[in-house]
Design a protein around this motif. Structure first.
Motif, short mmCIF file in Angstrom:
data_model
loop_
_atom_site.label_atom_id
_atom_site.label_comp_id
_atom_site.label_asym_id
_atom_site.label_seq_id
_atom_site.Cartn_x
_atom_site.Cartn_y
_atom_site.Cartn_z
N PHE A 166 1.09 -1.11 -0.29
CA PHE A 166 0.20 0.03 0.11
C PHE A 166 1.14 1.44 0.18
CE2 PHE A 166 0.01 -1.36 4.52
CZ PHE A 166 0.22 -0.48 5.08
N GLN A 167 2.14 1.27 0.30
CA GLN A 167 3.23 2.76 0.45
C GLN A 167 3.28 3.13 -0.78
OE1 GLN A 167 6.12 1.54 2.84
NE2 GLN A 167 5.25 1.94 5.37
N ARG A 168 3.88 1.80 -1.77
CA ARG A 168 4.31 1.78 -3.09
C ARG A 168 2.75 2.69 -4.37
NH1 ARG A 168 7.07 -3.24 -3.37
NH2 ARG A 168 5.19 -3.95 -4.35
N ARG A 169 1.45 2.11 -3.29
CA ARG A 169 0.73 2.64 -4.77
C ARG A 169 -0.23 4.53 -4.19
NH1 ARG A 169 1.32 -2.44 -4.49
NH2 ARG A 169 1.04 -4.22 -6.40
N SER A 170 -0.15 3.96 -2.80
CA SER A 170 -0.37 5.12 -2.16
C SER A 170 0.10 6.36 -2.79
CB SER A 170 -0.82 5.32 -0.58
OG SER A 170 -1.23 4.15 0.16
N SER A 171 2.08 6.10 -3.06
CA SER A 171 2.63 7.71 -3.15
C SER A 171 1.98 7.59 -5.02
CB SER A 171 4.46 6.70 -2.90
OG SER A 171 4.94 8.01 -3.12
N ALA A 172 2.21 6.38 -5.57
CA ALA A 172 1.82 7.21 -6.88
C ALA A 172 0.60 7.47 -6.91
CB ALA A 172 2.27 5.52 -7.47
N LEU A 173 -0.30 7.39 -5.98
CA LEU A 173 -2.02 7.57 -6.06
C LEU A 173 -1.60 9.12 -6.51
CD1 LEU A 173 -4.15 5.41 -4.78
CD2 LEU A 173 -3.98 6.34 -7.11
N LEU A 174 -0.72 9.41 -4.77
CA LEU A 174 -0.22 11.34 -4.49
C LEU A 174 -0.11 12.11 -6.07
CD1 LEU A 174 -0.26 10.82 -1.24
CD2 LEU A 174 -1.83 12.17 -2.53
N ARG A 175 0.84 11.48 -6.78
CA ARG A 175 1.55 12.39 -7.96
C ARG A 175 0.53 12.73 -8.77
NH1 ARG A 175 5.48 7.88 -7.13
NH2 ARG A 175 5.11 6.96 -8.16
N ARG A 176 1.32 13.44 -9.57
CA ARG A 176 0.51 14.37 -10.04
C ARG A 176 0.12 13.47 -11.40
NH1 ARG A 176 1.62 20.96 -7.61
NH2 ARG A 176 0.21 20.14 -5.78
N THR A 177 1.81 13.42 -11.62
CA THR A 177 2.12 13.11 -12.78
C THR A 177 1.78 11.35 -13.64
OG1 THR A 177 4.31 11.42 -12.08
CG2 THR A 177 4.10 14.15 -13.06
N THR A 178 0.76 10.46 -12.53
CA THR A 178 0.87 9.45 -12.81
C THR A 178 -0.41 10.04 -13.50
OG1 THR A 178 1.22 8.70 -10.58
CG2 THR A 178 0.12 7.70 -11.84
N PRO A 179 -0.40 8.71 -14.99
CA PRO A 179 -1.47 8.35 -15.73
C PRO A 179 -3.14 7.99 -15.28
CG PRO A 179 0.70 7.23 -16.57
CD PRO A 179 0.66 7.86 -15.03
N ALA A 180 -3.86 8.72 -15.80
CA ALA A 180 -5.28 8.31 -15.38
C ALA A 180 -5.43 6.79 -15.02
CB ALA A 180 -6.26 8.94 -16.11
N ASP A 181 -5.46 5.90 -16.27
CA ASP A 181 -5.38 4.88 -16.74
C ASP A 181 -4.55 4.22 -15.20
OD1 ASP A 181 -3.04 5.38 -17.55
OD2 ASP A 181 -3.36 3.69 -18.84
N GLU A 182 -3.69 4.42 -14.90
CA GLU A 182 -2.60 4.30 -13.75
C GLU A 182 -3.13 3.96 -12.46
OE1 GLU A 182 0.88 1.89 -12.15
OE2 GLU A 182 -0.16 1.89 -13.81
N ARG A 183 -3.70 5.17 -12.15
CA ARG A 183 -3.82 5.80 -10.90
C ARG A 183 -5.73 4.92 -10.94
NH1 ARG A 183 -3.38 10.87 -9.03
NH2 ARG A 183 -2.64 11.57 -11.25
N LEU A 184 -6.42 4.77 -11.56
CA LEU A 184 -7.24 3.98 -11.85
C LEU A 184 -6.87 2.39 -11.19
CD1 LEU A 184 -10.16 2.68 -11.69
CD2 LEU A 184 -9.59 3.12 -14.35
N ARG A 185 -5.72 2.11 -11.90
CA ARG A 185 -5.33 0.59 -11.75
C ARG A 185 -5.17 0.58 -10.25
NH1 ARG A 185 -0.92 -2.04 -10.72
NH2 ARG A 185 0.47 0.04 -11.31
N LEU A 186 -4.22 1.60 -9.48
CA LEU A 186 -3.91 1.76 -8.21
C LEU A 186 -4.53 1.55 -7.23
CD1 LEU A 186 -1.19 4.29 -8.84
CD2 LEU A 186 -0.49 1.53 -8.15
N ILE A 187 -6.18 2.58 -7.82
CA ILE A 187 -6.79 2.99 -6.07
C ILE A 187 -7.60 0.95 -6.92
CG2 ILE A 187 -8.63 3.75 -7.95
CD1 ILE A 187 -7.74 4.50 -4.81
N THR A 188 -8.22 0.97 -7.30
CA THR A 188 -8.62 -0.56 -7.72
C THR A 188 -8.00 -1.76 -6.63
OG1 THR A 188 -9.57 0.52 -10.12
CG2 THR A 188 -10.15 -1.96 -8.99
N GLU A 189 -6.57 -1.52 -6.91
CA GLU A 189 -5.67 -2.51 -6.79
C GLU A 189 -5.90 -2.79 -4.59
OE1 GLU A 189 -2.29 -3.81 -9.98
OE2 GLU A 189 -1.61 -3.07 -7.97
N ILE A 190 -5.89 -1.43 -4.27
CA ILE A 190 -6.14 -1.37 -2.47
C ILE A 190 -6.76 -1.12 -2.26
CG2 ILE A 190 -5.80 1.12 -0.85
CD1 ILE A 190 -4.02 2.44 -2.71
#
Length: 400
Positions: A166-190
Protein backbone atom coordinates in the motif's frame (compact mmCIF):
# COMPACT_ATOMS: atom_id res chain seq x y z
CA UNK A 1 3.67 37.42 -18.66
CA UNK A 2 5.81 34.92 -16.79
CA UNK A 3 5.17 31.17 -16.58
CA UNK A 4 4.26 31.65 -12.92
CA UNK A 5 1.38 33.90 -14.03
CA UNK A 6 0.21 31.99 -17.08
CA UNK A 7 0.90 28.40 -15.99
CA UNK A 8 -1.49 25.97 -14.39
CA UNK A 9 -2.27 25.42 -10.73
CA UNK A 10 -1.45 24.14 -8.15
CA UNK A 11 2.06 25.55 -8.22
CA UNK A 12 5.29 23.63 -7.64
CA UNK A 13 7.36 24.52 -4.57
CA UNK A 14 10.84 25.55 -5.62
CA UNK A 15 12.07 25.35 -2.02
CA UNK A 16 10.69 23.43 0.99
CA UNK A 17 10.80 26.58 3.11
CA UNK A 18 9.08 28.98 0.72
CA UNK A 19 5.56 29.44 -0.57
CA UNK A 20 5.41 29.52 -4.39
CA UNK A 21 5.85 33.16 -5.30
CA UNK A 22 2.64 33.22 -7.33
CA UNK A 23 0.56 32.38 -4.25
CA UNK A 24 2.16 35.23 -2.32
CA UNK A 25 1.59 37.66 -5.18
CA UNK A 26 -2.02 36.70 -5.62
CA UNK A 27 -2.75 36.88 -1.88
CA UNK A 28 -1.53 40.50 -1.92
CA UNK A 29 -2.94 41.64 -5.29
CA UNK A 30 -5.85 39.39 -6.30
CA UNK A 31 -6.65 37.09 -3.38
CA UNK A 32 -9.63 35.47 -5.12
CA UNK A 33 -8.83 34.92 -8.78
CA UNK A 34 -9.73 32.45 -11.51
CA UNK A 35 -6.86 30.24 -12.70
CA UNK A 36 -6.27 27.31 -15.09
CA UNK A 37 -5.98 23.93 -13.36
CA UNK A 38 -3.38 21.28 -14.11
CA UNK A 39 -6.14 18.71 -14.64
CA UNK A 40 -8.04 20.95 -17.04
CA UNK A 41 -10.66 23.66 -16.69
CA UNK A 42 -10.50 26.59 -14.31
CA UNK A 43 -11.11 27.23 -10.62
CA UNK A 44 -11.10 30.14 -8.20
CA UNK A 45 -7.85 30.37 -6.25
CA UNK A 46 -8.48 31.59 -2.68
CA UNK A 47 -5.37 32.63 -0.77
CA UNK A 48 -6.19 34.78 2.28
CA UNK A 49 -6.60 33.12 5.67
CA UNK A 50 -10.03 34.62 6.35
CA UNK A 51 -11.36 33.66 2.91
CA UNK A 52 -9.94 30.13 3.05
CA UNK A 53 -11.69 29.51 6.36
CA UNK A 54 -14.93 30.91 4.97
CA UNK A 55 -14.81 28.53 2.01
CA UNK A 56 -14.13 25.55 4.26
CA UNK A 57 -17.03 26.32 6.62
CA UNK A 58 -19.69 27.50 4.16
CA UNK A 59 -22.10 24.62 3.33
CA UNK A 60 -22.60 26.10 -0.12
CA UNK A 61 -19.16 24.76 -1.06
CA UNK A 62 -19.24 21.02 -1.74
CA UNK A 63 -16.51 18.39 -1.34
CA UNK A 64 -18.19 16.09 -3.89
CA UNK A 65 -15.55 15.29 -6.51
CA UNK A 66 -18.23 13.94 -8.87
CA UNK A 67 -19.49 17.47 -9.51
CA UNK A 68 -18.32 18.50 -13.03
CA UNK A 69 -16.96 21.79 -11.70
CA UNK A 70 -14.78 20.29 -8.99
CA UNK A 71 -11.13 21.40 -9.41
CA UNK A 72 -8.91 18.81 -11.02
CA UNK A 73 -5.39 18.78 -9.59
CA UNK A 74 -4.01 16.14 -11.97
CA UNK A 75 -4.51 15.31 -15.66
CA UNK A 76 -7.18 12.66 -16.22
CA UNK A 77 -8.38 12.75 -12.60
CA UNK A 78 -11.93 13.58 -13.69
CA UNK A 79 -12.17 10.25 -15.54
CA UNK A 80 -11.17 8.28 -12.44
CA UNK A 81 -13.61 9.85 -9.96
CA UNK A 82 -16.83 8.18 -11.22
CA UNK A 83 -15.25 4.74 -10.81
CA UNK A 84 -14.34 5.24 -7.14
CA UNK A 85 -16.91 4.77 -4.37
CA UNK A 86 -17.43 7.93 -2.31
CA UNK A 87 -15.71 8.22 1.06
CA UNK A 88 -16.08 10.62 3.97
CA UNK A 89 -13.70 13.16 2.46
CA UNK A 90 -15.92 13.52 -0.65
CA UNK A 91 -19.28 13.74 1.16
CA UNK A 92 -21.41 16.70 2.21
CA UNK A 93 -23.88 17.00 5.06
CA UNK A 94 -25.95 15.18 6.14
CA UNK A 95 -24.14 12.07 4.79
CA UNK A 96 -20.75 13.42 5.84
CA UNK A 97 -22.00 14.29 9.33
CA UNK A 98 -23.29 10.76 9.91
CA UNK A 99 -20.17 9.09 8.46
CA UNK A 100 -17.83 11.23 10.57
CA UNK A 101 -19.85 10.75 13.76
CA UNK A 102 -19.69 6.97 13.33
CA UNK A 103 -15.90 6.91 13.62
CA UNK A 104 -15.13 10.07 15.60
CA UNK A 105 -14.87 8.18 18.90
CA UNK A 106 -11.78 6.36 17.62
CA UNK A 107 -9.83 9.63 17.54
CA UNK A 108 -10.70 11.38 20.80
CA UNK A 109 -7.94 12.91 22.92
CA UNK A 110 -8.38 10.16 25.52
CA UNK A 111 -8.15 7.30 23.02
CA UNK A 112 -5.09 8.83 21.38
CA UNK A 113 -3.44 9.23 24.81
CA UNK A 114 -4.01 5.49 25.35
CA UNK A 115 -2.06 4.82 22.14
CA UNK A 116 0.96 6.89 23.18
CA UNK A 117 2.92 4.08 24.94
CA UNK A 118 2.63 1.88 21.86
CA UNK A 119 3.71 4.75 19.58
CA UNK A 120 6.68 5.35 21.88
CA UNK A 121 7.66 1.69 21.57
CA UNK A 122 7.38 1.79 17.77
CA UNK A 123 9.56 4.92 17.59
CA UNK A 124 12.17 3.42 19.92
CA UNK A 125 12.25 0.19 17.90
CA UNK A 126 12.83 2.13 14.67
CA UNK A 127 15.63 4.18 16.24
CA UNK A 128 17.18 0.99 17.67
CA UNK A 129 17.28 -0.39 14.13
CA UNK A 130 18.82 2.85 12.85
CA UNK A 131 21.56 2.70 15.48
CA UNK A 132 22.33 -0.92 14.61
CA UNK A 133 22.28 -0.25 10.87
CA UNK A 134 24.58 1.44 8.38
CA UNK A 135 25.35 5.14 8.22
CA UNK A 136 24.28 7.30 6.56
CA UNK A 137 20.69 6.12 6.40
CA UNK A 138 17.53 7.32 4.72
CA UNK A 139 15.27 8.67 7.46
CA UNK A 140 12.21 8.25 5.24
CA UNK A 141 12.67 4.47 5.03
CA UNK A 142 14.05 4.08 8.55
CA UNK A 143 11.61 6.21 10.56
CA UNK A 144 9.26 8.56 8.72
CA UNK A 145 7.31 5.86 6.88
CA UNK A 146 7.48 2.95 9.36
CA UNK A 147 6.16 4.86 12.39
CA UNK A 148 2.81 6.12 11.01
CA UNK A 149 2.42 3.02 8.83
CA UNK A 150 2.76 0.69 11.81
CA UNK A 151 0.46 2.87 13.90
CA UNK A 152 -2.33 3.06 11.31
CA UNK A 153 -2.00 -0.65 10.47
CA UNK A 154 -2.41 -1.63 14.12
CA UNK A 155 -5.25 0.84 14.60
CA UNK A 156 -7.18 -0.44 11.57
CA UNK A 157 -6.19 -4.08 11.86
CA UNK A 158 -4.25 -4.16 8.56
CA UNK A 159 -1.27 -6.57 8.43
CA UNK A 160 1.91 -4.47 8.48
CA UNK A 161 3.59 -7.20 6.44
CA UNK A 162 1.71 -5.74 3.47
CA UNK A 163 3.06 -2.21 3.99
CA UNK A 164 5.16 -2.18 0.81
CA UNK A 165 2.02 -2.99 -1.19
CA UNK A 166 0.00 0.00 0.00
CA UNK A 167 2.91 2.43 0.46
CA UNK A 168 4.01 2.12 -3.17
CA UNK A 169 0.48 2.49 -4.45
CA UNK A 170 -0.39 5.38 -2.14
CA UNK A 171 2.71 7.29 -3.17
CA UNK A 172 1.95 6.84 -6.87
CA UNK A 173 -1.70 7.83 -6.40
CA UNK A 174 -0.66 11.14 -4.88
CA UNK A 175 1.69 12.05 -7.74
CA UNK A 176 0.17 14.47 -10.22
CA UNK A 177 2.22 12.86 -12.99
CA UNK A 178 0.62 9.42 -12.62
CA UNK A 179 -1.46 8.69 -15.78
CA UNK A 180 -5.21 8.33 -15.31
CA UNK A 181 -5.32 4.65 -16.30
CA UNK A 182 -2.51 3.88 -13.86
CA UNK A 183 -4.27 5.89 -11.13
CA UNK A 184 -7.43 3.84 -11.67
CA UNK A 185 -5.49 0.56 -11.48
CA UNK A 186 -3.77 1.61 -8.25
CA UNK A 187 -6.92 2.65 -6.40
CA UNK A 188 -8.67 -0.49 -7.60
CA UNK A 189 -5.87 -2.67 -6.23
CA UNK A 190 -5.89 -0.93 -2.86
CA UNK A 191 -9.65 -1.12 -2.64
CA UNK A 192 -9.71 -4.81 -3.63
CA UNK A 193 -7.12 -5.59 -0.96
CA UNK A 194 -9.15 -3.82 1.73
CA UNK A 195 -12.41 -5.30 0.43
CA UNK A 196 -11.01 -8.77 1.12
CA UNK A 197 -9.77 -7.67 4.54
CA UNK A 198 -13.15 -6.22 5.55
CA UNK A 199 -14.89 -9.37 4.29
CA UNK A 200 -12.64 -11.47 6.52
CA UNK A 201 -13.41 -9.23 9.50
CA UNK A 202 -17.13 -9.60 8.81
CA UNK A 203 -16.75 -13.34 9.31
CA UNK A 204 -14.58 -12.99 12.41
CA UNK A 205 -14.66 -9.48 13.86
CA UNK A 206 -11.43 -8.30 15.44
CA UNK A 207 -10.73 -5.78 18.21
CA UNK A 208 -9.48 -2.98 15.98
CA UNK A 209 -11.07 0.06 14.37
CA UNK A 210 -12.49 -1.80 11.39
CA UNK A 211 -13.74 -4.68 13.54
CA UNK A 212 -15.39 -2.26 15.95
CA UNK A 213 -16.99 -0.35 13.07
CA UNK A 214 -18.44 -3.58 11.67
CA UNK A 215 -19.93 -4.55 15.02
CA UNK A 216 -21.27 -1.08 15.80
CA UNK A 217 -22.89 -0.54 12.41
CA UNK A 218 -24.48 -3.97 12.49
CA UNK A 219 -25.89 -3.22 15.96
CA UNK A 220 -27.24 0.10 14.67
CA UNK A 221 -28.91 -1.71 11.77
CA UNK A 222 -27.26 0.35 9.03
CA UNK A 223 -24.29 -1.80 8.02
CA UNK A 224 -22.87 -1.04 4.57
CA UNK A 225 -19.89 -3.14 3.44
CA UNK A 226 -18.77 -0.66 0.76
CA UNK A 227 -18.86 2.23 3.25
CA UNK A 228 -16.51 0.40 5.61
CA UNK A 229 -14.16 -0.40 2.72
CA UNK A 230 -14.15 3.27 1.67
CA UNK A 231 -13.39 4.28 5.26
CA UNK A 232 -10.49 1.82 5.34
CA UNK A 233 -9.06 3.20 2.08
CA UNK A 234 -9.25 6.79 3.33
CA UNK A 235 -7.73 6.12 6.74
CA UNK A 236 -4.99 3.82 5.47
CA UNK A 237 -3.71 6.28 2.87
CA UNK A 238 -4.21 9.50 4.85
CA UNK A 239 -3.06 7.87 8.09
CA UNK A 240 0.50 7.27 6.95
CA UNK A 241 1.27 9.60 4.02
CA UNK A 242 0.63 12.90 5.79
CA UNK A 243 2.43 12.13 9.06
CA UNK A 244 5.35 10.47 7.27
CA UNK A 245 5.99 13.60 5.22
CA UNK A 246 5.72 15.83 8.28
CA UNK A 247 8.27 13.70 10.16
CA UNK A 248 10.76 14.13 7.31
CA UNK A 249 10.19 17.84 6.76
CA UNK A 250 10.02 18.57 10.48
CA UNK A 251 13.31 16.80 11.07
CA UNK A 252 14.88 18.75 8.22
CA UNK A 253 13.69 22.07 9.64
CA UNK A 254 14.87 21.21 13.15
CA UNK A 255 18.32 20.21 11.88
CA UNK A 256 18.53 23.43 9.89
CA UNK A 257 17.62 25.51 12.97
CA UNK A 258 19.90 24.13 15.72
CA UNK A 259 19.33 26.99 18.18
CA UNK A 260 15.58 26.46 18.14
CA UNK A 261 16.05 22.69 18.29
CA UNK A 262 18.27 23.05 21.36
CA UNK A 263 15.46 24.78 23.26
CA UNK A 264 13.09 21.89 22.56
CA UNK A 265 15.62 19.28 23.56
CA UNK A 266 16.25 21.16 26.80
CA UNK A 267 12.53 21.56 27.50
CA UNK A 268 10.26 18.96 25.82
CA UNK A 269 7.20 20.83 27.10
CA UNK A 270 7.85 23.16 24.15
CA UNK A 271 7.49 20.38 21.59
CA UNK A 272 3.68 20.71 21.14
CA UNK A 273 4.09 24.38 20.18
CA UNK A 274 6.94 23.44 17.84
CA UNK A 275 4.74 20.84 16.14
CA UNK A 276 2.01 23.44 15.53
CA UNK A 277 4.56 25.78 13.97
CA UNK A 278 6.01 23.06 11.75
CA UNK A 279 2.50 22.15 10.59
CA UNK A 280 1.79 25.80 9.76
CA UNK A 281 5.15 26.38 8.13
CA UNK A 282 5.02 23.45 5.71
CA UNK A 283 1.23 22.99 5.18
CA UNK A 284 1.82 19.87 3.12
CA UNK A 285 -1.73 19.11 1.87
CA UNK A 286 -3.44 21.01 -0.96
CA UNK A 287 -5.96 18.57 -2.45
CA UNK A 288 -8.19 18.24 0.62
CA UNK A 289 -9.21 21.92 0.45
CA UNK A 290 -10.68 21.86 -3.06
CA UNK A 291 -14.42 22.58 -3.30
CA UNK A 292 -17.17 23.40 -5.80
CA UNK A 293 -19.91 26.00 -5.30
CA UNK A 294 -23.49 24.70 -5.13
CA UNK A 295 -24.91 28.23 -5.15
CA UNK A 296 -23.72 31.73 -6.00
CA UNK A 297 -21.38 32.86 -3.18
CA UNK A 298 -19.34 36.04 -2.71
CA UNK A 299 -15.85 35.48 -1.30
CA UNK A 300 -13.34 38.30 -0.90
CA UNK A 301 -15.42 40.61 -3.09
CA UNK A 302 -15.62 38.11 -5.96
CA UNK A 303 -18.82 36.36 -7.03
CA UNK A 304 -18.26 32.63 -7.36
CA UNK A 305 -21.13 31.14 -9.32
CA UNK A 306 -22.86 27.85 -8.78
CA UNK A 307 -20.90 25.00 -10.38
CA UNK A 308 -17.52 26.77 -10.28
CA UNK A 309 -14.56 25.14 -8.55
CA UNK A 310 -12.51 26.62 -5.71
CA UNK A 311 -9.01 25.79 -4.52
CA UNK A 312 -8.54 27.13 -0.99
CA UNK A 313 -4.75 27.29 -0.70
CA UNK A 314 -3.78 26.43 2.86
CA UNK A 315 -0.09 27.18 2.45
CA UNK A 316 -0.91 30.74 1.33
CA UNK A 317 -3.40 31.19 4.18
CA UNK A 318 -0.85 29.96 6.71
CA UNK A 319 1.64 32.61 5.59
CA UNK A 320 -0.92 35.45 5.68
CA UNK A 321 0.73 38.49 7.37
CA UNK A 322 -2.71 39.70 8.48
CA UNK A 323 -2.88 36.71 10.83
CA UNK A 324 0.70 35.58 11.54
CA UNK A 325 3.49 37.95 12.53
CA UNK A 326 6.62 37.35 10.42
CA UNK A 327 4.78 34.53 8.63
CA UNK A 328 7.71 33.37 6.50
CA UNK A 329 9.93 32.83 9.54
CA UNK A 330 10.01 29.52 11.39
CA UNK A 331 9.43 30.33 15.07
CA UNK A 332 9.04 27.13 17.07
CA UNK A 333 7.81 29.07 20.10
CA UNK A 334 4.88 30.55 18.13
CA UNK A 335 2.47 27.65 18.74
CA UNK A 336 -0.36 29.42 16.91
CA UNK A 337 -3.21 26.96 16.28
CA UNK A 338 -5.11 29.27 13.95
CA UNK A 339 -3.36 27.55 11.06
CA UNK A 340 -5.33 25.49 8.54
CA UNK A 341 -2.77 22.73 8.04
CA UNK A 342 -5.47 20.22 9.06
CA UNK A 343 -8.12 22.03 7.05
CA UNK A 344 -10.99 23.76 8.80
CA UNK A 345 -14.68 23.32 9.40
CA UNK A 346 -16.64 20.07 9.16
CA UNK A 347 -13.97 18.34 7.07
CA UNK A 348 -11.10 19.21 9.40
CA UNK A 349 -8.70 16.26 9.59
CA UNK A 350 -10.22 13.42 11.61
CA UNK A 351 -6.81 12.12 12.68
CA UNK A 352 -5.23 15.41 13.77
CA UNK A 353 -4.91 14.34 17.43
CA UNK A 354 -3.10 11.17 16.36
CA UNK A 355 -0.80 13.07 13.99
CA UNK A 356 0.14 15.62 16.65
CA UNK A 357 0.92 12.90 19.16
CA UNK A 358 3.06 10.91 16.71
CA UNK A 359 5.06 13.99 15.74
CA UNK A 360 5.67 14.96 19.35
CA UNK A 361 6.88 11.47 20.26
CA UNK A 362 9.12 11.22 17.19
CA UNK A 363 10.84 14.59 17.62
CA UNK A 364 11.32 14.24 21.39
CA UNK A 365 12.73 10.72 21.03
CA UNK A 366 14.82 11.16 17.89
CA UNK A 367 16.84 14.14 19.12
CA UNK A 368 17.19 12.80 22.66
CA UNK A 369 18.55 9.46 21.50
CA UNK A 370 20.59 10.75 18.55
CA UNK A 371 21.90 14.15 19.70
CA UNK A 372 24.50 14.16 16.93
CA UNK A 373 21.95 13.69 14.14
CA UNK A 374 22.77 15.72 11.03
CA UNK A 375 22.00 15.81 7.33
CA UNK A 376 24.17 13.63 5.11
CA UNK A 377 23.32 15.60 1.95
CA UNK A 378 22.96 19.23 0.95
CA UNK A 379 19.37 20.47 1.09
CA UNK A 380 19.45 21.25 -2.64
CA UNK A 381 20.28 17.59 -3.34
CA UNK A 382 17.33 16.18 -1.38
CA UNK A 383 14.56 14.87 -3.70
CA UNK A 384 11.41 16.68 -2.62
CA UNK A 385 7.89 15.72 -3.69
CA UNK A 386 7.32 18.60 -6.06
CA UNK A 387 5.08 16.36 -8.19
CA UNK A 388 2.69 15.28 -5.42
CA UNK A 389 -0.51 16.57 -3.82
CA UNK A 390 1.04 15.94 -0.40
CA UNK A 391 4.43 17.63 -0.14
CA UNK A 392 7.39 15.92 1.48
CA UNK A 393 10.73 14.28 0.72
CA UNK A 394 11.28 11.03 -1.16
CA UNK A 395 14.56 10.57 0.73
CA UNK A 396 16.25 12.29 3.66
CA UNK A 397 19.87 11.09 4.14
CA UNK A 398 21.06 11.50 7.73
CA UNK A 399 23.95 10.36 9.88
CA UNK A 400 25.17 10.90 13.47
Amino acid sequence: MSEATTGTFPKVRACPYEVPAEYTRRRAEEPVSKVPMLGGGTAWLVTRHEDVRRVLTDPRFSADRRNPGFPQLAPGARNVVPTVAPSMITMDAPEHTAARRAVLGEFTVRRIADLRPRVQQIVDDCIDAMIDGPRPTDLVRALSLPVPSLVICELLGVPYADHEFFQRRSSALLRRTTPADERLRLITEIRSYLDELVTAKERDTTDDLLGRQIRKRREDGDYDHDAVVSLAVLLLIAGHETTANMISLGTLALLENPEQLARIVADPSQTPAAVEELLRYFTIVEAATARVATADVEIGGQLIREGEGVLAVGIAANRDPEVFDRPDELDLARGDRRHVAFGFGPHQCLGQNLARMELQVVFDTLFRRLPGLRLAAAVEDIPFKTDANIYGAYELPVTW
